[in-house]
Motif scaffolding. Structure first.
Motif, mmCIF file in Angstrom:
data_model
loop_
_atom_site.group_PDB
_atom_site.id
_atom_site.type_symbol
_atom_site.label_atom_id
_atom_site.label_comp_id
_atom_site.label_asym_id
_atom_site.label_seq_id
_atom_site.Cartn_x
_atom_site.Cartn_y
_atom_site.Cartn_z
ATOM 1 N N UNK A 222 22.642 70.870 65.704
ATOM 2 C CA UNK A 222 23.255 70.991 64.382
ATOM 3 C C UNK A 222 24.751 71.257 64.429
ATOM 4 N N UNK A 223 25.251 71.967 65.419
ATOM 5 C CA UNK A 223 26.661 72.333 65.470
ATOM 6 C C UNK A 223 27.514 71.375 66.299
ATOM 7 N N UNK A 224 26.947 70.266 66.745
ATOM 8 C CA UNK A 224 27.715 69.287 67.523
ATOM 9 C C UNK A 224 28.562 68.461 66.566
ATOM 10 N N UNK A 225 29.853 68.364 66.861
ATOM 11 C CA UNK A 225 30.755 67.565 66.023
ATOM 12 C C UNK A 225 30.691 66.101 66.428
ATOM 13 N N UNK A 226 30.726 65.226 65.436
ATOM 14 C CA UNK A 226 30.773 63.784 65.678
ATOM 15 C C UNK A 226 31.899 63.203 64.833
ATOM 16 N N UNK A 227 32.398 62.049 65.235
ATOM 17 C CA UNK A 227 33.443 61.361 64.483
ATOM 18 C C UNK A 227 32.797 60.251 63.664
ATOM 19 N N UNK A 228 33.000 60.293 62.362
ATOM 20 C CA UNK A 228 32.461 59.278 61.459
ATOM 21 C C UNK A 228 33.623 58.416 60.982
ATOM 22 N N UNK A 229 33.491 57.092 61.133
ATOM 23 C CA UNK A 229 34.532 56.152 60.714
ATOM 24 C C UNK A 229 33.927 55.116 59.787
ATOM 25 N N UNK A 230 34.663 54.769 58.740
ATOM 26 C CA UNK A 230 34.271 53.703 57.826
ATOM 27 C C UNK A 230 35.297 52.591 57.975
ATOM 28 N N UNK A 231 34.859 51.426 58.427
ATOM 29 C CA UNK A 231 35.766 50.317 58.708
ATOM 30 C C UNK A 231 35.684 49.301 57.574
ATOM 31 N N UNK A 232 36.792 49.149 56.874
ATOM 32 C CA UNK A 232 36.855 48.205 55.755
ATOM 33 C C UNK A 232 36.810 46.765 56.236
ATOM 34 N N UNK A 233 37.368 46.498 57.397
ATOM 35 C CA UNK A 233 37.415 45.156 57.961
ATOM 36 C C UNK A 233 38.330 45.142 59.162
ATOM 37 N N UNK A 234 38.449 43.979 59.776
ATOM 38 C CA UNK A 234 39.285 43.841 60.968
ATOM 39 C C UNK A 234 40.157 42.609 60.830
ATOM 40 N N UNK A 235 41.250 42.617 61.584
ATOM 41 C CA UNK A 235 42.144 41.465 61.628
ATOM 42 C C UNK A 235 42.642 41.303 63.058
ATOM 43 N N UNK A 236 42.867 40.078 63.467
ATOM 44 C CA UNK A 236 43.427 39.786 64.782
ATOM 45 C C UNK A 236 44.764 39.102 64.567
ATOM 46 N N UNK A 237 45.775 39.591 65.283
ATOM 47 C CA UNK A 237 47.095 38.976 65.169
ATOM 48 C C UNK A 237 47.855 39.170 66.470
ATOM 49 N N UNK A 238 48.864 38.359 66.639
ATOM 50 C CA UNK A 238 49.706 38.480 67.817
ATOM 51 C C UNK A 238 50.658 39.662 67.643
ATOM 52 N N UNK A 239 51.098 40.224 68.752
ATOM 53 C CA UNK A 239 52.019 41.352 68.706
ATOM 54 C C UNK A 239 53.276 40.977 67.933
ATOM 55 N N UNK A 240 53.755 39.757 68.094
ATOM 56 C CA UNK A 240 54.965 39.341 67.372
ATOM 57 C C UNK A 240 54.745 39.397 65.864
ATOM 58 N N UNK A 241 53.541 39.024 65.392
ATOM 59 C CA UNK A 241 53.233 39.111 63.965
ATOM 60 C C UNK A 241 53.160 40.569 63.526
ATOM 61 N N UNK A 242 52.573 41.411 64.360
ATOM 62 C CA UNK A 242 52.448 42.829 64.055
ATOM 63 C C UNK A 242 53.821 43.481 63.903
ATOM 64 N N UNK A 243 54.736 43.122 64.784
ATOM 65 C CA UNK A 243 56.078 43.704 64.742
ATOM 66 C C UNK A 243 56.875 43.279 63.510
ATOM 67 N N UNK A 244 56.505 42.153 62.907
ATOM 68 C CA UNK A 244 57.193 41.667 61.710
ATOM 69 C C UNK A 244 56.700 42.341 60.431
ATOM 70 N N UNK A 245 55.600 43.090 60.512
ATOM 71 C CA UNK A 245 55.060 43.742 59.319
ATOM 72 C C UNK A 245 55.996 44.846 58.859
ATOM 73 N N UNK A 246 56.131 44.973 57.590
ATOM 74 C CA UNK A 246 56.962 46.026 57.023
ATOM 75 C C UNK A 246 56.271 46.628 55.815
ATOM 76 N N UNK A 247 56.951 47.544 55.170
ATOM 77 C CA UNK A 247 56.402 48.180 53.973
ATOM 78 C C UNK A 247 56.038 47.117 52.941
ATOM 79 N N UNK A 248 54.845 47.219 52.409
ATOM 80 C CA UNK A 248 54.383 46.274 51.400
ATOM 81 C C UNK A 248 53.697 45.042 51.970
ATOM 82 N N UNK A 249 53.692 44.892 53.294
ATOM 83 C CA UNK A 249 53.028 43.739 53.911
ATOM 84 C C UNK A 249 51.522 43.842 53.679
ATOM 85 N N UNK A 250 50.875 42.704 53.551
ATOM 86 C CA UNK A 250 49.430 42.650 53.356
ATOM 87 C C UNK A 250 48.803 42.044 54.602
#
Length: 103
Positions: free
Chosen positions: A28-56
């Motif tokens: 009962x006292x063991x801690x676990x990590x609960x995560x809710x994943x809305x979805x996933x995306x795959x992109x290149x690092x160059x695309x990731x670095x171009x993301x800024x505030x407001x990017x979708x």
């Protein structure tokens, strides 16, 4: 020859099959990590670095589709996002995912 005891195997019975709630009190006292994943995306690092505030970032899920719920990085259920109050979100479990390990 001496007899050896086989290693103990985990008990994967349903909680209702275990017999008594007292047997579960140790976990009962063991801690676990609960995560809710809305979805996933795959992109290149160059695309990731171009993301800024407001990017979708487009995810691999459709609006209204169930999200994945993980406990300690293991998929255990699917659910829906719900509003808890005016500032917080929660998740309602709609489906329990059967583990392949319990077969």
């Amino acid at each position: 020859m001496s007899e050896t005891t086989p290693p103990a195997t985990p008990d994967f019975r349903e909680p209702s099959e275990i017999g008594s709630v007292k047997e579960l009190e140790a976990v009962y006292d063991i801690s676990v990590t609960v995560s809710a994943v809305l979805g996933k995306a795959t992109m290149q690092v160059s695309q990731l670095l171009k993301l800024g505030r407001g990017a979708v970032v487009e995810l691999d899920r459709r609006l209204g589709e169930a999200i994945d719920i993980y406990v300690n990085n293991r998929l255990i259920a699917r659910g829906e996002v719900v509003m808890v109050d005016n500032t917080r979100l929660g998740v309602t479990m709609t489906e329990i995912v059967k583990s392949e390990r319990s077969q």
